[in-house]
Motif scaffolding. Structure first.
Motif, PDB file in Angstrom:
ATOM      1  N   LEU A 196       0.841  -1.199   0.000  1.00  9.23           N
ATOM      2  CA  LEU A 196       0.000   0.000   0.000  1.00  9.23           C
ATOM      3  C   LEU A 196       0.876   1.250   0.000  1.00  9.23           C
ATOM      4  N   ALA A 197       1.951   1.217   0.771  1.00  4.91           N
ATOM      5  CA  ALA A 197       2.873   2.360   0.800  1.00  4.91           C
ATOM      6  C   ALA A 197       3.473   2.588  -0.589  1.00  4.91           C
ATOM      7  N   ALA A 198       3.825   1.522  -1.285  1.00  2.00           N
ATOM      8  CA  ALA A 198       4.367   1.650  -2.644  1.00  2.00           C
ATOM      9  C   ALA A 198       3.305   2.227  -3.580  1.00  2.00           C
ATOM     10  N   CYS A 199       2.075   1.762  -3.466  1.00  2.00           N
ATOM     11  CA  CYS A 199       0.981   2.244  -4.321  1.00  2.00           C
ATOM     12  C   CYS A 199       0.645   3.703  -4.025  1.00  2.00           C
ATOM     13  N   MET A 200       0.783   4.111  -2.778  1.00  2.00           N
ATOM     14  CA  MET A 200       0.484   5.502  -2.401  1.00  2.00           C
ATOM     15  C   MET A 200       1.387   6.488  -3.140  1.00  2.00           C
ATOM     16  N   ARG A 201       2.598   6.059  -3.496  1.00  2.00           N
ATOM     17  CA  ARG A 201       3.513   6.954  -4.201  1.00  2.00           C
ATOM     18  C   ARG A 201       3.044   7.281  -5.608  1.00  2.00           C
ATOM     19  N   TYR A 202       2.116   6.499  -6.131  1.00  2.00           N
ATOM     20  CA  TYR A 202       1.644   6.697  -7.503  1.00  2.00           C
ATOM     21  C   TYR A 202       0.181   7.118  -7.571  1.00  2.00           C
ATOM     22  N   ALA A 203      -0.524   7.030  -6.475  1.00  2.00           N
ATOM     23  CA  ALA A 203      -1.955   7.311  -6.461  1.00  2.00           C
ATOM     24  C   ALA A 203      -2.233   8.752  -6.051  1.00  2.00           C
ATOM     25  N   THR A 204      -3.436   9.205  -6.380  1.00  2.00           N
ATOM     26  CA  THR A 204      -3.829  10.556  -5.988  1.00  2.00           C
ATOM     27  C   THR A 204      -4.379  10.589  -4.566  1.00  2.00           C
ATOM     28  N   ASP A 205      -4.869   9.448  -4.071  1.00  2.00           N
ATOM     29  CA  ASP A 205      -5.367   9.381  -2.699  1.00  2.00           C
ATOM     30  C   ASP A 205      -5.330   7.930  -2.214  1.00  2.00           C
ATOM     31  N   ARG A 206      -5.660   7.738  -0.963  1.00  2.00           N
ATOM     32  CA  ARG A 206      -5.581   6.407  -0.347  1.00  2.00           C
ATOM     33  C   ARG A 206      -6.538   5.409  -1.004  1.00  2.00           C
ATOM     34  N   ASP A 207      -7.734   5.858  -1.358  1.00  2.00           N
ATOM     35  CA  ASP A 207      -8.700   4.954  -2.001  1.00  2.00           C
ATOM     36  C   ASP A 207      -8.146   4.423  -3.323  1.00  2.00           C
ATOM     37  N   GLU A 208      -7.553   5.311  -4.102  1.00  2.00           N
ATOM     38  CA  GLU A 208      -6.985   4.869  -5.371  1.00  2.00           C
ATOM     39  C   GLU A 208      -5.823   3.914  -5.117  1.00  2.00           C
ATOM     40  N   ALA A 209      -5.007   4.199  -4.114  1.00  2.00           N
ATOM     41  CA  ALA A 209      -3.880   3.319  -3.781  1.00  2.00           C
ATOM     42  C   ALA A 209      -4.386   1.927  -3.390  1.00  2.00           C
ATOM     43  N   GLN A 210      -5.463   1.883  -2.633  1.00  2.00           N
ATOM     44  CA  GLN A 210      -6.035   0.592  -2.245  1.00  2.00           C
ATOM     45  C   GLN A 210      -6.571  -0.161  -3.461  1.00  2.00           C
ATOM     46  N   ASP A 211      -7.189   0.565  -4.385  1.00  2.00           N
ATOM     47  CA  ASP A 211      -7.667  -0.071  -5.618  1.00  2.00           C
ATOM     48  C   ASP A 211      -6.503  -0.653  -6.419  1.00  2.00           C
ATOM     49  N   ILE A 212      -5.428   0.124  -6.528  1.00  4.66           N
ATOM     50  CA  ILE A 212      -4.240  -0.343  -7.252  1.00  4.66           C
ATOM     51  C   ILE A 212      -3.687  -1.593  -6.577  1.00  4.66           C
ATOM     52  N   MET A 213      -3.602  -1.554  -5.248  1.00  2.00           N
ATOM     53  CA  MET A 213      -3.059  -2.686  -4.518  1.00  2.00           C
ATOM     54  C   MET A 213      -3.923  -3.931  -4.715  1.00  2.00           C
ATOM     55  N   GLN A 214      -5.243  -3.769  -4.651  1.00  2.00           N
ATOM     56  CA  GLN A 214      -6.146  -4.913  -4.850  1.00  2.00           C
ATOM     57  C   GLN A 214      -5.955  -5.509  -6.243  1.00  2.00           C
ATOM     58  N   GLU A 215      -5.912  -4.627  -7.241  1.00  2.00           N
ATOM     59  CA  GLU A 215      -5.707  -5.079  -8.613  1.00  2.00           C
ATOM     60  C   GLU A 215      -4.353  -5.782  -8.739  1.00  2.00           C
ATOM     61  N   GLY A 216      -3.342  -5.235  -8.072  1.00  2.00           N
ATOM     62  CA  GLY A 216      -2.017  -5.841  -8.100  1.00  2.00           C
ATOM     63  C   GLY A 216      -2.001  -7.224  -7.479  1.00  2.00           C
ATOM     64  N   PHE A 217      -2.667  -7.385  -6.336  1.00  2.00           N
ATOM     65  CA  PHE A 217      -2.695  -8.709  -5.698  1.00  2.00           C
ATOM     66  C   PHE A 217      -3.477  -9.706  -6.545  1.00  2.00           C
ATOM     67  N   ILE A 218      -4.490  -9.259  -7.237  1.00  2.00           N
ATOM     68  CA  ILE A 218      -5.202 -10.166  -8.148  1.00  2.00           C
ATOM     69  C   ILE A 218      -4.227 -10.674  -9.216  1.00  2.00           C
ATOM     70  N   LYS A 219      -3.407  -9.765  -9.741  1.00  2.00           N
ATOM     71  CA  LYS A 219      -2.398 -10.168 -10.727  1.00  2.00           C
ATOM     72  C   LYS A 219      -1.392 -11.138 -10.115  1.00  2.00           C
ATOM     73  N   VAL A 220      -0.978 -10.868  -8.887  1.00  2.00           N
ATOM     74  CA  VAL A 220      -0.027 -11.763  -8.214  1.00  2.00           C
ATOM     75  C   VAL A 220      -0.603 -13.167  -8.144  1.00  2.00           C
ATOM     76  N   PHE A 221      -1.865 -13.286  -7.724  1.00  2.00           N
ATOM     77  CA  PHE A 221      -2.461 -14.609  -7.523  1.00  2.00           C
ATOM     78  C   PHE A 221      -2.859 -15.298  -8.829  1.00  2.00           C
ATOM     79  N   THR A 222      -3.055 -14.535  -9.880  1.00  2.00           N
ATOM     80  CA  THR A 222      -3.389 -15.169 -11.163  1.00  2.00           C
ATOM     81  C   THR A 222      -2.150 -15.431 -12.014  1.00  2.00           C
ATOM     82  N   GLN A 223      -1.026 -14.833 -11.644  1.00  2.00           N
ATOM     83  CA  GLN A 223       0.203 -15.002 -12.430  1.00  2.00           C
ATOM     84  C   GLN A 223       1.342 -15.582 -11.589  1.00  2.00           C
ATOM     85  N   MET A 224       0.978 -16.357 -10.582  1.00  2.00           N
ATOM     86  CA  MET A 224       1.976 -16.892  -9.651  1.00  2.00           C
ATOM     87  C   MET A 224       3.075 -17.690 -10.346  1.00  2.00           C
ATOM     88  N   GLN A 225       2.719 -18.385 -11.423  1.00  2.00           N
ATOM     89  CA  GLN A 225       3.696 -19.239 -12.098  1.00  2.00           C
ATOM     90  C   GLN A 225       4.800 -18.420 -12.761  1.00  2.00           C
TER      91      GLN A 225
END
Length: 186
Positions: free
Chosen positions: A34-63
């Motif tokens: 979340l701290a990493a995402c906050m550096r690129y987001a305009t606010d905390r809500d957007e950072a959380q959205d980015i992080m959620q989307e990122g974790f979805i990618k992590v879990f779908t691209q684990m291989q």
């Protein structure tokens, strides 16, 4: 604090599609991601959205994680790439190759009283393009070539934008230093 060894054990569970392991990985790394995402987001809500989307990618691209480098570094890179992708979709890069008049390109500031959070706040106040290039280069360690490829700009424009960002930060630091001197004189 989670160790690399325990993180790797959790990762093994994630590879076996164990939901509990995925939850443990998320809980262990979400504050730092979340701290990493906050550096690129305009606010905390957007950072959380980015992080959620990122974790979805992590879990779908684990291989895709080949075990080269740290797992946390691989996940952080996914978060940063996700933030950049979101930014590129939302707003095209529009920059010129000219530097604004009066911008100083070299930074040096030796005031040890400057808190990390104050510096991060100054970085957050940069125009979004400057902030993204600065974060990618200075914090994430990307090369100008990688930044150019990620943001769809030339390597030269990445360098120019970094210099502009440094100039803006230098100006902010100088103003802060001048304010502190005036306060001391009072």
């Amino acid at each position: 604090m989670i160790t690399e060894q325990s993180l790797n054990r959790i990762w093994e569970g994630c590879l076996q599609q164990e939901r509990k392991s995925q939850e443990m990985l998320y809980k262990a790394l979400s504050p730092r991601m979340l701290a990493a995402c906050m550096r690129y987001a305009t606010d905390r809500d957007e950072a959380q959205d980015i992080m959620q989307e990122g974790f979805i990618k992590v879990f779908t691209q684990m291989q895709r994680y080949r075990g080269e480098g740290s797992l946390e570094g691989w996940i952080r890179r996914i978060m940063v790439t996700t933030a950049i992708s979101r930014y590129r979709k939302r707003k095209p890069m529009v920059l010129t190759d000219e530097l604004p008049e009066g911008v100083i390109l070299h930074m040096s500031y030796n005031d040890s009283s400057l808190e990390t959070k104050e510096l991060l706040s100054m970085i957050e106040q940069l125009p979004s393009t400057y902030r993204h290039v600065f974060n990618l280069y200075a914090i994430e360690g990307y090369s100008h070539q990688e930044i150019g490829e990620s943001l769809g700009i030339s390597e030269l424009l990445s360098r120019t934008t970094l210099h502009r960002a440094r100039g803006v930060l230098k100006d902010k630091l100088n103003r802060l230093e001048n304010r502190e001197r005036l306060c001391m004189a009072c």
